[in-house]
Design a protein around this motif. Structure first.
Motif, PDB file in Angstrom:
ATOM      1  N   ILE A 188      -4.908   6.238  -7.106  1.00 32.24           N
ATOM      2  CA  ILE A 188      -4.576   7.214  -6.004  1.00 32.24           C
ATOM      3  C   ILE A 188      -3.128   7.830  -6.061  1.00 32.24           C
ATOM      4  O   ILE A 188      -3.383   8.984  -5.142  1.00 32.24           O
ATOM      5  CB  ILE A 188      -3.562   6.171  -4.714  1.00 32.24           C
ATOM      6  N   LYS A 235     -10.667   7.611   2.346  1.00 30.99           N
ATOM      7  CA  LYS A 235     -11.320   5.795   1.860  1.00 30.99           C
ATOM      8  C   LYS A 235      -9.534   4.984   2.453  1.00 30.99           C
ATOM      9  O   LYS A 235      -9.499   4.001   2.278  1.00 30.99           O
ATOM     10  CB  LYS A 235     -12.087   5.575   0.498  1.00 30.99           C
ATOM     11  N   TYR A 236      -9.239   5.407   1.464  1.00 29.05           N
ATOM     12  CA  TYR A 236      -8.126   4.291   0.987  1.00 29.05           C
ATOM     13  C   TYR A 236      -7.084   4.656   2.712  1.00 29.05           C
ATOM     14  O   TYR A 236      -6.371   3.356   2.814  1.00 29.05           O
ATOM     15  CB  TYR A 236      -6.958   5.661   0.271  1.00 29.05           C
ATOM     16  N   ARG A 237      -6.759   5.675   3.052  1.00 30.12           N
ATOM     17  CA  ARG A 237      -6.264   5.520   4.355  1.00 30.12           C
ATOM     18  C   ARG A 237      -6.710   4.599   5.598  1.00 30.12           C
ATOM     19  O   ARG A 237      -6.584   3.733   6.645  1.00 30.12           O
ATOM     20  CB  ARG A 237      -6.493   7.255   5.132  1.00 30.12           C
ATOM     21  N   THR A 243      -9.626  -0.288  -7.435  1.00 26.94           N
ATOM     22  CA  THR A 243      -8.771   1.029  -7.208  1.00 26.94           C
ATOM     23  C   THR A 243      -7.038   0.520  -7.668  1.00 26.94           C
ATOM     24  O   THR A 243      -6.187   0.604  -7.081  1.00 26.94           O
ATOM     25  CB  THR A 243      -8.904   1.615  -5.953  1.00 26.94           C
ATOM     26  N   GLU A 296      -8.459   1.929   4.416  1.00 28.85           N
ATOM     27  CA  GLU A 296      -8.207   0.358   3.613  1.00 28.85           C
ATOM     28  C   GLU A 296     -10.067   0.695   2.912  1.00 28.85           C
ATOM     29  O   GLU A 296     -10.656  -0.828   3.091  1.00 28.85           O
ATOM     30  CB  GLU A 296      -8.232  -0.196   4.223  1.00 28.85           C
ATOM     31  N   LEU A 317     -11.327   9.420  -1.965  1.00 31.63           N
ATOM     32  CA  LEU A 317     -11.038   8.401  -2.302  1.00 31.63           C
ATOM     33  C   LEU A 317      -9.567   8.233  -1.311  1.00 31.63           C
ATOM     34  O   LEU A 317      -9.540   7.405  -0.710  1.00 31.63           O
ATOM     35  CB  LEU A 317     -10.728   8.477  -3.880  1.00 31.63           C
ATOM     36  N   GLU A 324      -3.329   1.544  -8.780  1.00 31.35           N
ATOM     37  CA  GLU A 324      -2.269   2.769  -7.402  1.00 31.35           C
ATOM     38  C   GLU A 324      -2.249   4.164  -7.986  1.00 31.35           C
ATOM     39  O   GLU A 324      -1.981   5.080  -8.004  1.00 31.35           O
ATOM     40  CB  GLU A 324      -0.733   2.272  -8.267  1.00 31.35           C
ATOM     41  N   GLU A 376     -11.338   1.775  -0.186  1.00 25.05           N
ATOM     42  CA  GLU A 376     -10.829   1.883  -1.251  1.00 25.05           C
ATOM     43  C   GLU A 376     -12.176   0.925  -2.137  1.00 25.05           C
ATOM     44  O   GLU A 376     -12.434  -0.090  -1.396  1.00 25.05           O
ATOM     45  CB  GLU A 376      -9.920   2.641  -2.128  1.00 25.05           C
ATOM     46  N   ARG A 406       0.861  -0.800   0.130  1.00 24.79           N
ATOM     47  CA  ARG A 406       0.024   0.090   0.001  1.00 24.79           C
ATOM     48  C   ARG A 406       0.694   1.420  -0.473  1.00 24.79           C
ATOM     49  O   ARG A 406       1.952   1.689   0.160  1.00 24.79           O
ATOM     50  CB  ARG A 406      -1.033  -0.099   1.016  1.00 24.79           C
TER      51      ARG A 406
END
Length: 325
Positions: A65, A50-52, A60, A54, A47, A62, A56, A5
């Motif tokens: 992001i 949400k990625y922080r 999705t 986990e 986004l 890279e 997302e 990640r």
């Protein structure tokens, strides 16, 4: 997403080197980003949130992001996380700056033109300075108005005064450099006044783990001084080199015949120069500026004693702060 990640708190490039900072600012000052709609920017912020966590959407990539991160860094304030005014963003420096610089170096003969374009430029600068301030320091409406009026007044005084003096004492070529002198003088007023609360109350300083340690007026002085230097470096090539180019060019038969292309040509060349100079100017110094505690000891012994008493042997040797842009 394949592989590990992405650490969103770790810069994609090494910001301790000029090359790394240049690549970073080429990404976030890209003038095309100024045309991205607000809803897309907010979607990018969401986004990343949400990625922080986990959370997302499945699939999705890279690249998605990284694109969201680019949009976020270009449009949201690093201190508050608020969406910045579109005109105040550094991605708008090229389209905004090219029009203003091109106009100032084209229409420098008429007093009315000097007054109008210097006023327009200082209005733009005031918004840019406010947008890219260290937001941890409060700035009242009264202080903003004082900064704006003072900077505009100084720019007009320098521009009109130099214009009158050089018209009597110097060559037409020297008169072409009046706009840059006025801009540099106004920056010396506009930037400190727009960020005056930093000079009076200090800017918040952190340790390497972003824990708040103290506030320092000397850090504010350092940050504002670096911003002043960078802003003038950004504008210098357009406002110094282009007059040198245009003076002989205007004497050619082609330019005498097609006088209407003069101003558009200078606007275009200003934009071409700023495409390179905006990221270069931003990259000269790290935005996460540092101050050695030993220097704080020399500059403000009382502040240092307070920190030493509070932290003892755990006092960090280097403190960090956002110098602004």
């Amino acid at each position: 997403m394949s592989g590990g990640r992405i650490d969103l708190d770790k810069p994609q490039w090494d910001l301790q080197t000029f090359t790394g900072r240049l690549r970073y600012f080429m990404s976030v000052t890209d003038p095309r980003l100024s045309m991205v709609p607000s809803h897309t920017l907010r979607e990018s912020k969401e986004l990343l949130r949400k990625y922080r966590n986990e959370e997302e959407p499945p699939g999705t990539s890279e690249a998605q992001i990284r694109r969201a991160q680019q949009l976020y860094l270009s449009a949201f304030h690093p201190d508050t996380g608020d969406l910045n005014n579109p005109i105040g963003r550094m991605s708008f420096q090229v389209p905004g700056g090219m029009c203003l610089i091109g106009a100032m170096i084209s229409f420098y003969k008429s007093n009315f033109a000097v007054i109008f374009w210097q006023w327009a430029n200082q209005s733009f600068n005031a918004l840019v300075n406010y947008t890219n301030r260290n937001a941890a320091s409060e700035l009242t409406t009264g202080k903003i108005a004082a900064a704006y009026i003072s900077a505009t007044g100084s720019a007009l005084t320098i521009a009109l005064g130099l214009k009158h003096y050089l018209s009597l004492k110097s060559s037409p070529m020297m008169q072409r450099f009046v706009p840059f002198a006025a801009v540099a003088a106004a920056n010396a007023v506009n930037i400190p006044l727009m960020r005056q609360s930093e000079l009076t109350s200090g800017v918040t300083m952190y340790d390497e783990n972003n824990n708040e340690i103290t506030k320092s007026r000397y850090a504010a002085m350092k940050g504002i001084g670096l911003v002043f230097l960078c802003r003038n470096i950004m504008a210098a090539p357009s406002m110094i080199l282009l007059p040198l180019l245009m003076q002989p060019l205007e004497k050619t038969a082609w330019m005498k015949r097609f006088k209407f292309v003069n101003a558009p040509l200078q606007v275009f060349l200003s934009g071409l120069t700023l495409v390179f100079m905006v990221p270069i100017g931003c990259a000269l110094f790290n935005q996460r500026c540092s101050l050695d505690v030993e220097k704080l000891k020399l500059l403000d012994g009382k502040k240092y004693e307070e920190l030493e008493e509070r932290y003892g042997d755990n006092l960090p040797q280097t403190l960090y702060f956002n110098k602004g842009l």
